[in-house]
Design a protein around this motif. Structure first.
Motif, PDB file in Angstrom:
ATOM      1  N   GLY A   7       0.815  -1.212   0.000  1.00  0.00           N
ATOM      2  CA  GLY A   7       0.000   0.000   0.000  1.00  0.00           C
ATOM      3  C   GLY A   7       0.842   1.252   0.000  1.00  0.00           C
ATOM      4  O   GLY A   7       0.824   2.048  -0.945  1.00  0.00           O
ATOM      5  N   PHE A   8       1.636   1.412   1.054  1.00  0.00           N
ATOM      6  CA  PHE A   8       2.443   2.623   1.203  1.00  0.00           C
ATOM      7  C   PHE A   8       3.768   2.285   1.871  1.00  0.00           C
ATOM      8  O   PHE A   8       3.845   1.379   2.681  1.00  0.00           O
ATOM      9  N   THR A   9       4.790   3.070   1.522  1.00  0.00           N
ATOM     10  CA  THR A   9       6.041   3.014   2.256  1.00  0.00           C
ATOM     11  C   THR A   9       5.853   3.855   3.516  1.00  0.00           C
ATOM     12  O   THR A   9       5.299   4.948   3.468  1.00  0.00           O
ATOM     13  N   CYS A  10       6.284   3.283   4.641  1.00  0.00           N
ATOM     14  CA  CYS A  10       6.028   3.919   5.934  1.00  0.00           C
ATOM     15  C   CYS A  10       7.342   4.426   6.525  1.00  0.00           C
ATOM     16  O   CYS A  10       8.334   3.708   6.522  1.00  0.00           O
ATOM     17  N   PRO A  11       7.353   5.639   7.042  1.00  0.00           N
ATOM     18  CA  PRO A  11       8.562   6.110   7.722  1.00  0.00           C
ATOM     19  C   PRO A  11       8.855   5.243   8.950  1.00  0.00           C
ATOM     20  O   PRO A  11       7.963   4.545   9.444  1.00  0.00           O
ATOM     21  N   ASP A  12      10.077   5.275   9.416  1.00  0.00           N
ATOM     22  CA  ASP A  12      10.503   4.430  10.527  1.00  0.00           C
ATOM     23  C   ASP A  12      10.009   5.001  11.864  1.00  0.00           C
ATOM     24  O   ASP A  12      10.794   5.455  12.689  1.00  0.00           O
ATOM     25  N   VAL A  13       8.691   4.957  12.019  1.00  0.00           N
ATOM     26  CA  VAL A  13       8.060   5.398  13.270  1.00  0.00           C
ATOM     27  C   VAL A  13       7.025   4.343  13.639  1.00  0.00           C
ATOM     28  O   VAL A  13       6.601   3.576  12.779  1.00  0.00           O
ATOM     29  N   PHE A  14       6.637   4.283  14.899  1.00  0.00           N
ATOM     30  CA  PHE A  14       5.620   3.322  15.305  1.00  0.00           C
ATOM     31  C   PHE A  14       4.253   3.913  15.007  1.00  0.00           C
ATOM     32  O   PHE A  14       3.884   4.960  15.521  1.00  0.00           O
ATOM     33  N   VAL A  15       3.505   3.223  14.138  1.00  0.00           N
ATOM     34  CA  VAL A  15       2.213   3.752  13.708  1.00  0.00           C
ATOM     35  C   VAL A  15       1.058   2.996  14.363  1.00  0.00           C
ATOM     36  O   VAL A  15       1.218   1.845  14.782  1.00  0.00           O
ATOM     37  N   VAL A  16      -0.067   3.646  14.444  1.00  0.00           N
ATOM     38  CA  VAL A  16      -1.276   3.049  15.029  1.00  0.00           C
ATOM     39  C   VAL A  16      -2.481   3.382  14.154  1.00  0.00           C
ATOM     40  O   VAL A  16      -2.397   4.202  13.248  1.00  0.00           O
ATOM     41  N   GLY A  17      -3.584   2.738  14.472  1.00  0.00           N
ATOM     42  CA  GLY A  17      -4.836   3.035  13.773  1.00  0.00           C
ATOM     43  C   GLY A  17      -5.074   2.104  12.608  1.00  0.00           C
ATOM     44  O   GLY A  17      -4.206   1.332  12.222  1.00  0.00           O
ATOM     45  N   TYR A  18      -6.291   2.149  12.071  1.00  0.00           N
ATOM     46  CA  TYR A  18      -6.677   1.313  10.937  1.00  0.00           C
ATOM     47  C   TYR A  18      -6.332  -0.157  11.234  1.00  0.00           C
ATOM     48  O   TYR A  18      -5.765  -0.857  10.420  1.00  0.00           O
ATOM     49  N   GLY A  19      -6.637  -0.581  12.460  1.00  0.00           N
ATOM     50  CA  GLY A  19      -6.387  -1.954  12.878  1.00  0.00           C
ATOM     51  C   GLY A  19      -5.162  -2.130  13.752  1.00  0.00           C
ATOM     52  O   GLY A  19      -5.064  -3.107  14.498  1.00  0.00           O
ATOM     53  N   MET A  20      -4.237  -1.182  13.658  1.00  0.00           N
ATOM     54  CA  MET A  20      -2.964  -1.360  14.384  1.00  0.00           C
ATOM     55  C   MET A  20      -3.023  -0.692  15.762  1.00  0.00           C
ATOM     56  O   MET A  20      -3.650   0.344  15.928  1.00  0.00           O
ATOM     57  N   ASP A  21      -2.324  -1.321  16.695  1.00  0.00           N
ATOM     58  CA  ASP A  21      -2.459  -0.885  18.088  1.00  0.00           C
ATOM     59  C   ASP A  21      -1.128  -0.585  18.747  1.00  0.00           C
ATOM     60  O   ASP A  21      -0.066  -0.969  18.258  1.00  0.00           O
ATOM     61  N   VAL A  22      -1.232   0.085  19.870  1.00  0.00           N
ATOM     62  CA  VAL A  22      -0.170   0.024  20.850  1.00  0.00           C
ATOM     63  C   VAL A  22      -0.894  -0.331  22.148  1.00  0.00           C
ATOM     64  O   VAL A  22      -1.867   0.328  22.525  1.00  0.00           O
ATOM     65  N   ALA A  23      -0.515  -1.449  22.746  1.00  0.00           N
ATOM     66  CA  ALA A  23      -1.169  -1.961  23.964  1.00  0.00           C
ATOM     67  C   ALA A  23      -2.699  -1.987  23.831  1.00  0.00           C
ATOM     68  O   ALA A  23      -3.419  -1.558  24.727  1.00  0.00           O
ATOM     69  N   HIS A  24      -3.187  -2.493  22.692  1.00  0.00           N
ATOM     70  CA  HIS A  24      -4.618  -2.712  22.416  1.00  0.00           C
ATOM     71  C   HIS A  24      -5.428  -1.442  22.175  1.00  0.00           C
ATOM     72  O   HIS A  24      -6.630  -1.509  21.960  1.00  0.00           O
ATOM     73  N   SER A  25      -4.796  -0.302  22.176  1.00  0.00           N
ATOM     74  CA  SER A  25      -5.517   0.939  21.891  1.00  0.00           C
ATOM     75  C   SER A  25      -5.271   1.373  20.447  1.00  0.00           C
ATOM     76  O   SER A  25      -4.293   0.959  19.825  1.00  0.00           O
ATOM     77  N   TYR A  26      -6.170   2.210  19.977  1.00  0.00           N
ATOM     78  CA  TYR A  26      -6.100   2.900  18.680  1.00  0.00           C
ATOM     79  C   TYR A  26      -6.516   2.061  17.472  1.00  0.00           C
ATOM     80  O   TYR A  26      -6.529   2.569  16.356  1.00  0.00           O
ATOM     81  N   ARG A  27      -6.854   0.781  17.652  1.00  0.00           N
ATOM     82  CA  ARG A  27      -7.203  -0.039  16.482  1.00  0.00           C
ATOM     83  C   ARG A  27      -8.420   0.523  15.737  1.00  0.00           C
ATOM     84  O   ARG A  27      -8.596   0.292  14.547  1.00  0.00           O
ATOM     85  N   GLN A  28      -9.299   1.214  16.463  1.00  0.00           N
ATOM     86  CA  GLN A  28     -10.577   1.661  15.904  1.00  0.00           C
ATOM     87  C   GLN A  28     -10.450   2.845  14.951  1.00  0.00           C
ATOM     88  O   GLN A  28     -11.406   3.153  14.234  1.00  0.00           O
ATOM     89  N   LEU A  29      -9.308   3.505  14.950  1.00  0.00           N
ATOM     90  CA  LEU A  29      -9.176   4.710  14.122  1.00  0.00           C
ATOM     91  C   LEU A  29      -9.297   4.370  12.641  1.00  0.00           C
ATOM     92  O   LEU A  29      -8.710   3.396  12.178  1.00  0.00           O
ATOM     93  N   PRO A  30     -10.010   5.195  11.883  1.00  0.00           N
ATOM     94  CA  PRO A  30     -10.185   4.906  10.450  1.00  0.00           C
ATOM     95  C   PRO A  30      -9.000   5.342   9.600  1.00  0.00           C
ATOM     96  O   PRO A  30      -9.031   5.203   8.387  1.00  0.00           O
ATOM     97  N   PHE A  31      -7.951   5.862  10.237  1.00  0.00           N
ATOM     98  CA  PHE A  31      -6.759   6.313   9.506  1.00  0.00           C
ATOM     99  C   PHE A  31      -5.510   5.749  10.187  1.00  0.00           C
ATOM    100  O   PHE A  31      -5.566   5.255  11.315  1.00  0.00           O
ATOM    101  N   VAL A  32      -4.361   5.843   9.484  1.00  0.00           N
ATOM    102  CA  VAL A  32      -3.078   5.445  10.072  1.00  0.00           C
ATOM    103  C   VAL A  32      -2.388   6.707  10.579  1.00  0.00           C
ATOM    104  O   VAL A  32      -2.319   7.711   9.859  1.00  0.00           O
ATOM    105  N   GLY A  33      -1.920   6.635  11.803  1.00  0.00           N
ATOM    106  CA  GLY A  33      -1.265   7.830  12.337  1.00  0.00           C
ATOM    107  C   GLY A  33      -0.189   7.472  13.321  1.00  0.00           C
ATOM    108  O   GLY A  33       0.108   6.302  13.559  1.00  0.00           O
TER     109      GLY A  33
END
Ligand code: IMP
Ligand code: MG
Length: 187
Positions: free
Chosen positions: A146-172
């Motif tokens: 899909g996209f090349t991602c910068p070397d940062v920890f991303v969340v949202g659009y299914g992805m989490d940190v400690a089970h939070s943020y999965r619900q976000l409709p965007f990657v951030g």
């Protein structure tokens, strides 16, 4: 838990457009007897959108799930991959499309690819929403990115940190600067 601000990296509209493009690329590979395998948990939102985009191209994939855990200490991968829940379908002789959220060290996708190949899949393709270049511990590239991602920890659009943020409709990315309002912030 109060969630911190999240800065948008890839917004909903951008992701939706890219899902349609990826689906067209996947359809062009002319998969036969296609079994889509979403790698849980992080890929669930991407998989849901990509699978519907595949339907729009006229493909008729069957859909399965595998839950893999690449053990992580904090936000870095430790190397070991375990199956927490396996697919139920027969993969022998079929084209399998693995869907994952991020390709980082590559261990998760290599593990899943080897597993499907060992079970006799005819062809194993992979689609990832994001790939972080220069982070590979094993040699692997996804067939569809899909996209090349910068070397940062991303969340949202299914992805989490400690089970939070999965619900976000965007990657951030979680903003730890401590400035600004404690609300989600669109770009
Ligand atoms: P790999 O096995 O190192 O390629 O790791 C890929 C897996 O690590 C992904 O499927 C994600 O679940 C997780 N991961 C890697 N980077 C991130 C990130 O920035 N945010 C959230 N999860 C991540
Ligand atoms: Mg994952």
């Amino acid at each position: 838990m109060v969630q911190s601000r999240v800065r948008v990296l890839f917004d909903e509209e951008t992701i939706a457009k890219r899902c349609d493009e990826l689906a067209a690329d996947i359809a062009a590979a002319e998969p036969k007897d296609l079994l889509v395998v979403a790698v849980l948990k992080g890929s669930f939102m991407f998989a849901a959108d990509l699978i519907r985009a595949l339907h729009k191209t006229g493909l008729e994939p069957q859909v399965e799930f595998i839950h893999l855990s690449s053990y992580r200490k904090g936000t870095t991968s430790s190397g070991q991959v375990d199956i927490l829940r396996d697919v139920e379908s027969e993969v022998r002789g079929r084209d399998v499309l693995l869907i994952d959220d991020i390709l980082e060290s590559g261990r998760t996708i290599v593990f899943a690819k080897d597993l499907m190949a060992a079970r006799g899949a005819r062809r194993v393709l992979s689609a990832v929403l994001l790939e972080k270049p220069g982070k590979r511990a094993v040699q692997i590239e996804a067939d569809f990115v899909g996209f090349t991602c910068p070397d940062v920890f991303v969340v949202g659009y299914g992805m989490d940190v400690a089970h939070s943020y999965r619900q976000l409709p965007f990657v951030g990315l979680v903003d730890t600067s401590g400035e600004g309002p404690d609300l989600f912030e669109q770009r």
